[in-house]
Design an enzyme around this catalytic site. Sequence first.
Site, PDB file in Angstrom:
ATOM      1  N   ILE A 269      50.171 -11.800  -5.055  1.00  0.00           N
ATOM      2  CA  ILE A 269      49.299 -12.917  -4.649  1.00  0.00           C
ATOM      3  C   ILE A 269      48.212 -13.073  -5.707  1.00  0.00           C
ATOM      4  O   ILE A 269      47.854 -14.177  -6.088  1.00  0.00           O
ATOM      5  CB  ILE A 269      48.645 -12.666  -3.267  1.00  0.00           C
ATOM      6  CG1 ILE A 269      49.713 -12.438  -2.189  1.00  0.00           C
ATOM      7  CG2 ILE A 269      47.743 -13.825  -2.890  1.00  0.00           C
ATOM      8  CD1 ILE A 269      49.147 -11.977  -0.843  1.00  0.00           C
TER       9      ILE A 269
ATOM     10  N   THR B 107      46.238 -10.855  -9.248  1.00  0.00           N
ATOM     11  CA  THR B 107      46.028  -9.638 -10.038  1.00  0.00           C
ATOM     12  C   THR B 107      44.604  -9.693 -10.574  1.00  0.00           C
ATOM     13  O   THR B 107      44.127 -10.745 -10.986  1.00  0.00           O
ATOM     14  CB  THR B 107      46.978  -9.530 -11.245  1.00  0.00           C
ATOM     15  OG1 THR B 107      46.836 -10.715 -12.013  1.00  0.00           O
ATOM     16  CG2 THR B 107      48.410  -9.354 -10.829  1.00  0.00           C
ATOM     17  N   GLY B 108      43.946  -8.582 -10.539  1.00  0.00           N
ATOM     18  CA  GLY B 108      42.580  -8.544 -11.059  1.00  0.00           C
ATOM     19  C   GLY B 108      42.416  -7.307 -11.917  1.00  0.00           C
ATOM     20  O   GLY B 108      43.359  -6.537 -12.103  1.00  0.00           O
TER      21      GLY B 108
ATOM     22  N   GLU C  40      40.534  -4.788 -11.274  1.00  0.00           N
ATOM     23  CA  GLU C  40      40.457  -3.555 -10.482  1.00  0.00           C
ATOM     24  C   GLU C  40      41.596  -3.349  -9.505  1.00  0.00           C
ATOM     25  O   GLU C  40      41.829  -2.233  -9.063  1.00  0.00           O
ATOM     26  CB  GLU C  40      39.126  -3.521  -9.739  1.00  0.00           C
ATOM     27  CG  GLU C  40      37.998  -3.458 -10.731  1.00  0.00           C
ATOM     28  CD  GLU C  40      36.635  -3.235 -10.123  1.00  0.00           C
ATOM     29  OE1 GLU C  40      36.503  -3.363  -8.902  1.00  0.00           O
ATOM     30  OE2 GLU C  40      35.733  -2.936 -10.893  1.00  0.00           O
TER      31      GLU C  40
ATOM     32  N   ASP D 116      29.069  -9.162  -1.908  1.00  0.00           N
ATOM     33  CA  ASP D 116      29.746  -9.973  -2.933  1.00  0.00           C
ATOM     34  C   ASP D 116      30.222 -11.283  -2.294  1.00  0.00           C
ATOM     35  O   ASP D 116      31.323 -11.761  -2.540  1.00  0.00           O
ATOM     36  CB  ASP D 116      30.925  -9.210  -3.539  1.00  0.00           C
ATOM     37  CG  ASP D 116      31.469  -9.874  -4.810  1.00  0.00           C
ATOM     38  OD1 ASP D 116      30.741 -10.700  -5.411  1.00  0.00           O
ATOM     39  OD2 ASP D 116      32.617  -9.599  -5.198  1.00  0.00           O
TER      40      ASP D 116
ATOM     41  N   ASN E 170      35.211 -15.268  -2.411  1.00  0.00           N
ATOM     42  CA  ASN E 170      35.658 -14.267  -1.435  1.00  0.00           C
ATOM     43  C   ASN E 170      35.704 -14.820  -0.020  1.00  0.00           C
ATOM     44  O   ASN E 170      35.541 -14.093   0.967  1.00  0.00           O
ATOM     45  CB  ASN E 170      34.792 -13.006  -1.520  1.00  0.00           C
ATOM     46  CG  ASN E 170      35.186 -12.162  -2.725  1.00  0.00           C
ATOM     47  OD1 ASN E 170      36.354 -12.158  -3.133  1.00  0.00           O
ATOM     48  ND2 ASN E 170      34.226 -11.457  -3.309  1.00  0.00           N
TER      49      ASN E 170
ATOM     50  N   ASP F 207      37.513  -9.236   0.718  1.00  0.00           N
ATOM     51  CA  ASP F 207      36.969  -8.416  -0.362  1.00  0.00           C
ATOM     52  C   ASP F 207      35.685  -7.694   0.061  1.00  0.00           C
ATOM     53  O   ASP F 207      34.620  -7.892  -0.520  1.00  0.00           O
ATOM     54  CB  ASP F 207      36.705  -9.333  -1.581  1.00  0.00           C
ATOM     55  CG  ASP F 207      36.752  -8.557  -2.879  1.00  0.00           C
ATOM     56  OD1 ASP F 207      37.006  -7.342  -2.834  1.00  0.00           O
ATOM     57  OD2 ASP F 207      36.528  -9.174  -3.929  1.00  0.00           O
TER      58      ASP F 207
HETATM   59  N1  LIG Z   1      44.535 -10.492   3.304  1.00  0.00           N
HETATM   60  C1  LIG Z   1      44.839 -11.386   2.366  1.00  0.00           C
HETATM   61  N2  LIG Z   1      45.706 -12.388   2.624  1.00  0.00           N
HETATM   62  C2  LIG Z   1      46.019 -13.308   1.683  1.00  0.00           C
HETATM   63  N3  LIG Z   1      45.491 -13.288   0.425  1.00  0.00           N
HETATM   64  C3  LIG Z   1      44.623 -12.312   0.112  1.00  0.00           C
HETATM   65  C4  LIG Z   1      44.248 -11.318   1.048  1.00  0.00           C
HETATM   66  N4  LIG Z   1      43.369 -10.480   0.448  1.00  0.00           N
HETATM   67  C5  LIG Z   1      43.216 -10.932  -0.794  1.00  0.00           C
HETATM   68  N5  LIG Z   1      43.949 -12.032  -1.033  1.00  0.00           N
HETATM   69  C6  LIG Z   1      44.043 -12.783  -2.304  1.00  0.00           C
HETATM   70  O1  LIG Z   1      43.885 -11.876  -3.374  1.00  0.00           O
HETATM   71  C7  LIG Z   1      42.740 -12.215  -4.156  1.00  0.00           C
HETATM   72  C8  LIG Z   1      42.032 -10.954  -4.607  1.00  0.00           C
HETATM   73  O2  LIG Z   1      41.600 -10.238  -3.483  1.00  0.00           O
HETATM   74  P1  LIG Z   1      40.168  -9.538  -3.438  1.00  0.00           P
HETATM   75  O3  LIG Z   1      39.113 -10.534  -3.693  1.00  0.00           O
HETATM   76  O4  LIG Z   1      40.098  -8.757  -2.175  1.00  0.00           O
HETATM   77  O5  LIG Z   1      40.351  -8.521  -4.632  1.00  0.00           O
HETATM   78  P2  LIG Z   1      39.512  -8.207  -5.952  1.00  0.00           P
HETATM   79  O6  LIG Z   1      40.230  -7.142  -6.643  1.00  0.00           O
HETATM   80  O7  LIG Z   1      38.101  -7.987  -5.609  1.00  0.00           O
HETATM   81  O8  LIG Z   1      39.668  -9.510  -6.768  1.00  0.00           O
HETATM   82  P3  LIG Z   1      38.544 -10.354  -7.508  1.00  0.00           P
HETATM   83  O9  LIG Z   1      38.008  -9.472  -8.581  1.00  0.00           O
HETATM   84  O10 LIG Z   1      39.323 -11.537  -7.983  1.00  0.00           O
HETATM   85  O11 LIG Z   1      37.516 -10.707  -6.465  1.00  0.00           O
HETATM   86  C9  LIG Z   1      41.910 -13.103  -3.262  1.00  0.00           C
HETATM   87  O12 LIG Z   1      41.103 -13.999  -3.979  1.00  0.00           O
HETATM   88  C10 LIG Z   1      42.932 -13.815  -2.421  1.00  0.00           C
HETATM   89  O13 LIG Z   1      43.428 -14.935  -3.124  1.00  0.00           O
HETATM   90 MG   LIG Z   2      37.461 -10.969  -4.624  1.00  0.00          MG
END
Ligand SMILES: Nc1ncnc2c1ncn2[C@@H]1O[C@H](COP(=O)(O)OP(=O)(O)OP(=O)(O)O)[C@@H](O)[C@H]1O
Ligand SMILES: [Mg+2]
Length: 253
Positions: A57, A59-60, A62, A189, A194, A206
């Site tokens: 879905i 990739t980041g 972290e 955050d 988010n 998040d």
């Molecule tokens: N429970 C979920 N259901 C559907 N999509 C999700 C869910 N959790 C996360 N995502 C998707 O995955 C992305 C990244 O998730 P999240 O923000 O929790 O992680 P992150 O590693 O902190 O990423 P970022 O650095 O982009 O904020 C979200 O922006 C969202 O698009």
């Molecule tokens: Mg996030």
Amino acid sequence: MLTIFMEEEDKEDNRIERFVKNKQVKKIFNDVFDKATLDTIFSLARKKYFDEVEFVIATGKEGNVFRCKSGDNYYALKIYKIETSDFKHMMDYIAGDDRFKDVQKNKFNIIEAWTKKEFRNLEEFTKAKIRVPLPIAFKRNCLVMEFIGEDGEAAKRAKYAPFRNMQEKYELMCDYMARMVARKVVHADLSEYNILNNNEEMVIIDVGQGVSTIHPKAGEFFERDIRNLAKWFSKYGVETNYEKMYADIKAKK
Ligand SMILES: Nc1ncnc2c1ncn2[C@@H]1O[C@H](COP(=O)(O)OP(=O)(O)OP(=O)(O)O)[C@@H](O)[C@H]1O
Ligand SMILES: [Mg+2]
């Protein structure tokens, strides 16, 4: 003991084949994740939290978020990368948190505590009736939670899919933030990145960096969250700013 160990090792090559069909996911599993992470993912699969990791879905830096399937149900699987995560930054958020005072300062323990913290915060938020993905399970650096989306399609971030009725969502957000304070947690955050727009339902995600209100920087984080949100809501015509939003949150208590 040795036989069991050998069996587990033997299965290693085909477990990716068994649980992953998608080429992109296979590549990430083969190239990005270390053995300990793969072991963790497959131990969750063996416990039947999911039977296929379907696609990425997001990739980041972290972490990665995948859609998984268990029978007819979808789940989101968030996996923190051990090698590339910013540990110094993470330690800042764990340091003042009473719940994690025994965490030793090494990479693995920090990541593990972080994942656990995200899980616990999802629980806290859910109990406080703040809409977040429901927490399902966690192990080491992997977290299984409710998949937010419709017909298998992940919900978009509010930044790219603002709500039709922003005033209503502003009121709801003030209510959620008052609930957070009452529950003694700060998201830390919060922004349109988010928040997911799940067919006009507002879902906050998040929550890993969320801290308790006794964290030394809790006030600073809370103020930053309000500033981000007030700016975003006002962009869509809601009459607000930092001071107004702060007062609106206070009035909800
Ligand atoms: N429970 C979920 N259901 C559907 N999509 C999700 C869910 N959790 C996360 N995502 C998707 O995955 C992305 C990244 O998730 P999240 O923000 O929790 O992680 P992150 O590693 O902190 O990423 P970022 O650095 O982009 O904020 C979200 O922006 C969202 O698009
Ligand atoms: Mg996030």
